[in-house]
Design an enzyme around this catalytic site. Structure first.
Site, mmCIF file in Angstrom:
data_model
loop_
_atom_site.group_PDB
_atom_site.id
_atom_site.type_symbol
_atom_site.label_atom_id
_atom_site.label_comp_id
_atom_site.label_asym_id
_atom_site.label_seq_id
_atom_site.Cartn_x
_atom_site.Cartn_y
_atom_site.Cartn_z
ATOM 1 N N THR A 1 -12.812 10.981 -20.890
ATOM 2 C CA THR A 1 -11.418 10.577 -20.702
ATOM 3 C C THR A 1 -11.276 9.047 -20.670
ATOM 4 O O THR A 1 -12.235 8.340 -20.341
ATOM 5 C CB THR A 1 -10.899 11.165 -19.364
ATOM 6 O OG1 THR A 1 -9.653 10.582 -19.034
ATOM 7 C CG2 THR A 1 -11.867 10.907 -18.213
ATOM 8 N N ASP A 2 -10.064 8.584 -20.969
ATOM 9 C CA ASP A 2 -9.806 7.134 -20.847
ATOM 10 C C ASP A 2 -9.777 6.692 -19.379
ATOM 11 O O ASP A 2 -9.876 5.502 -19.084
ATOM 12 C CB ASP A 2 -8.495 6.748 -21.550
ATOM 13 C CG ASP A 2 -7.263 7.481 -21.041
ATOM 14 O OD1 ASP A 2 -7.377 8.307 -20.114
ATOM 15 O OD2 ASP A 2 -6.167 7.239 -21.588
ATOM 16 N N GLU A 3 -9.652 7.667 -18.448
ATOM 17 C CA GLU A 3 -9.519 7.302 -17.026
ATOM 18 C C GLU A 3 -10.771 6.630 -16.478
ATOM 19 O O GLU A 3 -10.708 5.982 -15.431
ATOM 20 C CB GLU A 3 -9.173 8.530 -16.179
ATOM 21 C CG GLU A 3 -7.881 9.171 -16.605
ATOM 22 C CD GLU A 3 -7.191 9.975 -15.512
ATOM 23 O OE1 GLU A 3 -7.604 9.902 -14.354
ATOM 24 O OE2 GLU A 3 -6.219 10.664 -15.848
ATOM 25 N N TYR B 1 -11.755 12.303 -9.542
ATOM 26 C CA TYR B 1 -11.866 12.914 -10.885
ATOM 27 C C TYR B 1 -12.509 11.935 -11.862
ATOM 28 O O TYR B 1 -13.519 12.249 -12.514
ATOM 29 C CB TYR B 1 -10.480 13.350 -11.402
ATOM 30 C CG TYR B 1 -10.469 13.584 -12.904
ATOM 31 C CD1 TYR B 1 -11.144 14.664 -13.463
ATOM 32 C CD2 TYR B 1 -9.803 12.697 -13.778
ATOM 33 C CE1 TYR B 1 -11.155 14.869 -14.847
ATOM 34 C CE2 TYR B 1 -9.813 12.896 -15.138
ATOM 35 C CZ TYR B 1 -10.486 13.982 -15.681
ATOM 36 O OH TYR B 1 -10.511 14.173 -17.044
ATOM 37 N N LYS C 1 -16.170 12.010 -13.833
ATOM 38 C CA LYS C 1 -16.309 11.963 -15.303
ATOM 39 C C LYS C 1 -17.187 10.770 -15.704
ATOM 40 O O LYS C 1 -18.027 10.877 -16.601
ATOM 41 C CB LYS C 1 -14.930 11.862 -15.982
ATOM 42 C CG LYS C 1 -14.059 13.094 -15.877
ATOM 43 C CD LYS C 1 -14.619 14.337 -16.555
ATOM 44 C CE LYS C 1 -14.659 14.224 -18.072
ATOM 45 N NZ LYS C 1 -15.075 15.501 -18.700
HETATM 46 P P1 NAD Z 1 -8.652 22.486 -18.047
HETATM 47 O O1 NAD Z 1 -8.673 22.273 -16.574
HETATM 48 O O2 NAD Z 1 -7.431 23.013 -18.692
HETATM 49 O O3 NAD Z 1 -9.851 23.471 -18.460
HETATM 50 C C1 NAD Z 1 -11.136 23.374 -17.922
HETATM 51 C C2 NAD Z 1 -11.893 24.649 -18.276
HETATM 52 O O4 NAD Z 1 -13.217 24.536 -17.749
HETATM 53 C C3 NAD Z 1 -11.280 25.923 -17.681
HETATM 54 O O5 NAD Z 1 -11.250 26.937 -18.651
HETATM 55 C C4 NAD Z 1 -12.234 26.284 -16.552
HETATM 56 O O6 NAD Z 1 -12.295 27.677 -16.290
HETATM 57 C C5 NAD Z 1 -13.554 25.745 -17.097
HETATM 58 N N1 NAD Z 1 -14.519 25.449 -16.028
HETATM 59 C C6 NAD Z 1 -14.309 24.726 -14.898
HETATM 60 N N2 NAD Z 1 -15.426 24.687 -14.154
HETATM 61 C C7 NAD Z 1 -16.378 25.356 -14.850
HETATM 62 C C8 NAD Z 1 -17.739 25.652 -14.618
HETATM 63 N N3 NAD Z 1 -18.374 25.226 -13.508
HETATM 64 N N4 NAD Z 1 -18.417 26.358 -15.550
HETATM 65 C C9 NAD Z 1 -17.796 26.804 -16.658
HETATM 66 N N5 NAD Z 1 -16.500 26.574 -16.918
HETATM 67 C C10 NAD Z 1 -15.794 25.858 -16.038
HETATM 68 O O7 NAD Z 1 -9.088 21.087 -18.658
HETATM 69 P P2 NAD Z 1 -8.600 20.379 -20.010
HETATM 70 O O8 NAD Z 1 -7.357 19.621 -19.735
HETATM 71 O O9 NAD Z 1 -8.643 21.355 -21.109
HETATM 72 O O10 NAD Z 1 -9.770 19.295 -20.187
HETATM 73 C C11 NAD Z 1 -10.959 19.631 -20.904
HETATM 74 C C12 NAD Z 1 -11.877 18.427 -20.926
HETATM 75 O O11 NAD Z 1 -11.235 17.334 -21.558
HETATM 76 C C13 NAD Z 1 -12.277 17.937 -19.535
HETATM 77 O O12 NAD Z 1 -13.635 17.557 -19.580
HETATM 78 C C14 NAD Z 1 -11.390 16.728 -19.291
HETATM 79 O O13 NAD Z 1 -12.013 15.808 -18.437
HETATM 80 C C15 NAD Z 1 -11.260 16.192 -20.706
HETATM 81 N N6 NAD Z 1 -10.020 15.435 -21.004
HETATM 82 C C16 NAD Z 1 -8.807 15.990 -20.700
HETATM 83 C C17 NAD Z 1 -7.651 15.289 -21.060
HETATM 84 C C18 NAD Z 1 -6.278 15.873 -20.782
HETATM 85 O O14 NAD Z 1 -5.274 15.196 -21.040
HETATM 86 N N7 NAD Z 1 -6.154 17.098 -20.294
HETATM 87 C C19 NAD Z 1 -7.751 14.054 -21.704
HETATM 88 C C20 NAD Z 1 -9.025 13.518 -21.973
HETATM 89 C C21 NAD Z 1 -10.157 14.234 -21.624
HETATM 90 O O1 DAU Z 2 -5.784 10.131 -19.358
HETATM 91 C C1 DAU Z 2 -6.452 11.340 -19.572
HETATM 92 C C2 DAU Z 2 -6.246 12.238 -18.369
HETATM 93 O O2 DAU Z 2 -4.915 12.718 -18.441
HETATM 94 C C3 DAU Z 2 -7.234 13.407 -18.311
HETATM 95 O O3 DAU Z 2 -8.531 12.906 -18.155
HETATM 96 C C4 DAU Z 2 -6.894 14.341 -17.137
HETATM 97 O O4 DAU Z 2 -7.752 15.467 -17.158
HETATM 98 C C5 DAU Z 2 -5.453 14.800 -17.307
HETATM 99 O O5 DAU Z 2 -5.079 15.622 -16.225
HETATM 100 C C6 DAU Z 2 -4.514 13.605 -17.408
HETATM 101 O O6 DAU Z 2 -4.478 12.886 -16.138
HETATM 102 P P1 DAU Z 2 -3.098 12.290 -15.550
HETATM 103 O O7 DAU Z 2 -3.260 12.103 -14.110
HETATM 104 O O8 DAU Z 2 -2.638 11.138 -16.367
HETATM 105 O O9 DAU Z 2 -2.117 13.557 -15.904
HETATM 106 P P2 DAU Z 2 -0.953 14.241 -15.053
HETATM 107 O O10 DAU Z 2 -0.243 15.162 -15.995
HETATM 108 O O11 DAU Z 2 -1.450 14.792 -13.767
HETATM 109 O O12 DAU Z 2 0.003 13.030 -14.724
HETATM 110 C C7 DAU Z 2 0.564 12.216 -15.749
HETATM 111 C C8 DAU Z 2 1.347 11.104 -15.061
HETATM 112 O O13 DAU Z 2 2.504 11.674 -14.440
HETATM 113 C C9 DAU Z 2 0.585 10.414 -13.945
HETATM 114 O O14 DAU Z 2 0.946 9.040 -13.942
HETATM 115 C C10 DAU Z 2 1.078 11.085 -12.672
HETATM 116 C C11 DAU Z 2 2.516 11.447 -13.019
HETATM 117 N N1 DAU Z 2 3.048 12.676 -12.403
HETATM 118 C C12 DAU Z 2 2.308 13.811 -12.510
HETATM 119 C C13 DAU Z 2 2.752 14.992 -11.967
HETATM 120 C C14 DAU Z 2 1.944 16.254 -12.048
HETATM 121 C C15 DAU Z 2 4.275 12.662 -11.774
HETATM 122 O O15 DAU Z 2 4.961 11.614 -11.707
HETATM 123 N N2 DAU Z 2 4.736 13.832 -11.247
HETATM 124 C C16 DAU Z 2 4.015 14.997 -11.297
HETATM 125 O O16 DAU Z 2 4.494 16.051 -10.754
#
Ligand code: NAD
Ligand code: DAU
Length: 365
Positions: free
Chosen positions: A133-135, A159, A163
Site C-alpha cells: 500500500t501507499d500508506e 495497519y 504492512k
Molecule cells: P480485504 O480486507 O477486503 O480482504 C482481505 C482478505 O484476506 C479477506 O478475504 C480475508 O478473509 C483474507 N484474510 C485475512 N486474514 C487472513 C489469513 N490469516 N489467512 C488467509 N486469509 C486471510 O482487503 P483488500 O482491500 O482486498 O486488500 C487486499 C490487499 O491489498 C491487502 O494486502 C491490502 O493491504 C492491500 N491494499 C489494499 C488497498 C485498498 O484500497 N483496499 C490499497 C492498496 C493495497
Molecule cells: O491508501 C491505500 C489504503 O486505502 C489501503 O492500504 C487500505 O487497506 C484501505 O483501507 C484504504 O485506507 P484508508 O484509510 O485511506 O481508507 P478508508 O476507506 O478507511 O478511508 C478513506 C478516507 O476517508 C480516510 O481519510 C478516512 C476517511 N473516512 C473513512 C471512513 C470509513 C471518513 O471520513 N469517514 C468514514 O466513515
C-alpha cells in the site's frame, strides 16, 4: 501457462484480481487460500466457482505446512499475496490481528516459498508478488511531491506499520535467499465487492439506509483513488514485465479530498433516484426517495487518531518501465461502482448483517 496461489482471494481486491486473471488468462490455474474472516466472502467468487481452473481452499496463511502443501500439490509457480487485515480503523482499536496476519502471515508464506522453491528441488521460474500500500510511506502535506519508490518508509498506523514490516521481510527474502520477489504499492481502490466499512461503499449504503455519512475531522484529507480492475492490471504488468527485487507504485493520478468524494457520490445517488422511480420503491427510507438531498446526511465526527493528511502516488517508474496507465476514468469508475451497489443489494445486505454492524455501532457509541 502459470499456476497461481492467490492469498486473500475472497476479499475485495483479491476477488477482483481472480476475476480479472481468469478472464485474461483462461488457461492458467488459480488456487485461492483465504481464511474467510469478516472481510472474506465466497459470494465474491461465485462467478468463478465452477471454473475447472479455479480451486478454493479455506485456510490461514499462518499455517506454513498447509501453504507448503498447496504450493507442491498444485505445482504453483506464482504466489500473489493479498491476504491481510486491511482496515485502518480496526487496526487502531485492535492491532493484534494485523500483527498476526500481516507480519507473521507474510513471514509464513515466505518460509513456505523458500522451502518449496529454493531448498531441495528448485523451481527456477517462480515469483512471489507482495501486494502493499501507499500508506507505508506515511503522510504528505498539500504541497509535498508524491511518493516515489525511493520515498523512505514512515508508517503511522498499526495497519501501515504491519504492512511496512511485511514489505521489509519480502525484500529481505530476496536479498538474503534469492527468492524472486516483486512488491507493488497501490493507492486507495474502489469498485465492486468493496466491504462497506470503507469510505466509498459506506457512503453509498448509508445513503440507501438514510443513515449519517460520517466525515472524520474536517474532511480535507486527500486520497488517490484507483478503480480496482486497474490495480489487477497493474499487478499483471508487474508479474509479466517487472524486474525481480523491485517495488512498483500503482496509482490513479486522481487525488480527492474526502468531503468532495462524498459530495460527488451524494450527487450521483440523487440523480439515480431522480431518473428511476423503481429505486424509490426499493429504498423508500433514502432521503433521495423523498425528493430530499443525500448530502443532508453529511455529519462531521471526531477525527481518526493519527489520521494521515494526504497520500499521492508518483507512478512514473511503473508507467515508463511497464507501460502502465489506468484504463478507467474516475467518472466512469465511480458511476459503475454506484450502479453495482444499486444492483447488488443482496450482497451488501448480507455482509452488513451481524458482526460488521456491531463493530460499526461501537465506533459511534
Ligand atoms: P480485504 O480486507 O477486503 O480482504 C482481505 C482478505 O484476506 C479477506 O478475504 C480475508 O478473509 C483474507 N484474510 C485475512 N486474514 C487472513 C489469513 N490469516 N489467512 C488467509 N486469509 C486471510 O482487503 P483488500 O482491500 O482486498 O486488500 C487486499 C490487499 O491489498 C491487502 O494486502 C491490502 O493491504 C492491500 N491494499 C489494499 C488497498 C485498498 O484500497 N483496499 C490499497 C492498496 C493495497
Ligand atoms: O491508501 C491505500 C489504503 O486505502 C489501503 O492500504 C487500505 O487497506 C484501505 O483501507 C484504504 O485506507 P484508508 O484509510 O485511506 O481508507 P478508508 O476507506 O478507511 O478511508 C478513506 C478516507 O476517508 C480516510 O481519510 C478516512 C476517511 N473516512 C473513512 C471512513 C470509513 C471518513 O471520513 N469517514 C468514514 O466513515
Amino acid at each position: 501457462m502459470k499456476t497461481l496461489l492467490v492469498t486473500g482471494g475472497a476479499g475485495f481486491i483479491g476477488a477482483n484480481f481472480v476475476h480479472y486473471w481468469l478472464a485474461q488468462y483462461p488457461h492458467d490455474k488459480v488456487v485461492v487460500i483465504d481464511a474467510l474472516t469478516y472481510a472474506g466472502n465466497m459470494a465474491n467468487l461465485a462467478a468463478v466457482n465452477n471454473n475447472p481452473n479455479f480451486t478454493f481452499v479455506q485456510g490461514d496463511i499462518c499455517n506454513t505446512v498447509l501453504v507448503e502443501q498447496l504450493l507442491r500439490e498444485h505445482g504453483v509457480d506464482t504466489l500473489v499475496h493479498f491476504a491481510a487485515e486491511s482496515h485502518v480503523d480496526r487496526s487502531i482499536t485492535g492491532p493484534d490481528a494485523f500483527i498476526e496476519t500481516n507480519i507473521l502471515g507474510t513471514y509464513s508464506l515466505l518460509k513456505a516459498a523458500k522451502v518449496v522453491w529454493l531448498d531441495g528441488d528448485t523451481v527456477v521460474d517462480h515469483r512471489f508478488h507482495h501486494v502493499s500500500t501507499d500508506e507505508v510511506y506515511g503522510t504528505l502535506s498539500a504541497t509535498d511531491p508524491a511518493f516515489t519508490e525511493e520515498t523512505a518508509y514512515a508508517p503511522n498506523s498499526p495497519y501501515s506499520a504491519s504492512k511496512a514490516a511485511s514489505d521489509h521481510l519480502v525484500r529481505a527474502y530476496h536479498h538474503t535467499y534469492g527468492l524472486n520477489v516483486t512488491t507493488s504499492n497501490c493507492s486507495n481502490n474502489y469498485g465492486p465487492y468493496h466491504f462497506p466499512e470503507k469510505l466509498i461503499p459506506l457512503v453509498i449504503t448509508h445513503i440507501l439506509h438514510n443513515e449519517a455519512l460520517p466525515i472524520y475531522g474536517d474532511g480535507q484529507q486527500i486520497r488517490d483513488w484507483l478503480y480496482v480492475t486497474d490495480h489487477a492490471y497493474g499487478i499483471d504488468l508487474v508479474l509479466n514485465k517487472g524486474r525481480v527485487g523491485e517495488n512498483y507504485n500503482i496509482g490513479g493520478n486522481n487525488e480527492w479530498a474526502n468531503i468532495d468524494i462524498v459530495q460527488t457520490i451524494c450527487t450521483l445517488m440523487d440523480k439515480q433516484f431522480a431518473n428511476n422511480s423503481a429505486l424509490a420503491a426499493q429504498f423508500p427510507k433514502a432521503a433521495a426517495a423523498q425528493k430530499g438531498a443525500s448530502a443532508s446526511l453529511i455529519t462531521y465526527v471526531k477525527d481518526r487518531p493519527g489520521h494521515d493528511r494526504r497520500y499521492a502516488i508518483d507512478a512514473t517508474k511503473t508507467n515508463n518501465e511497464l507501460g502502465y496507465q489506468p484504463k478507467e476514468s474516475f467518472e466512469t469508475g465511480i458511476a459503475k461502482t454506484v450502479a453495482w451497489y444499486l444492483n447488488n443489494e443482496a450482497w451488501w445486505r448480507a455482509v452488513m448483517d451481524g458482526s460488521y454492524k456491531d463493530w460499526l455501532q461501537k465506533q459511534y457509541d
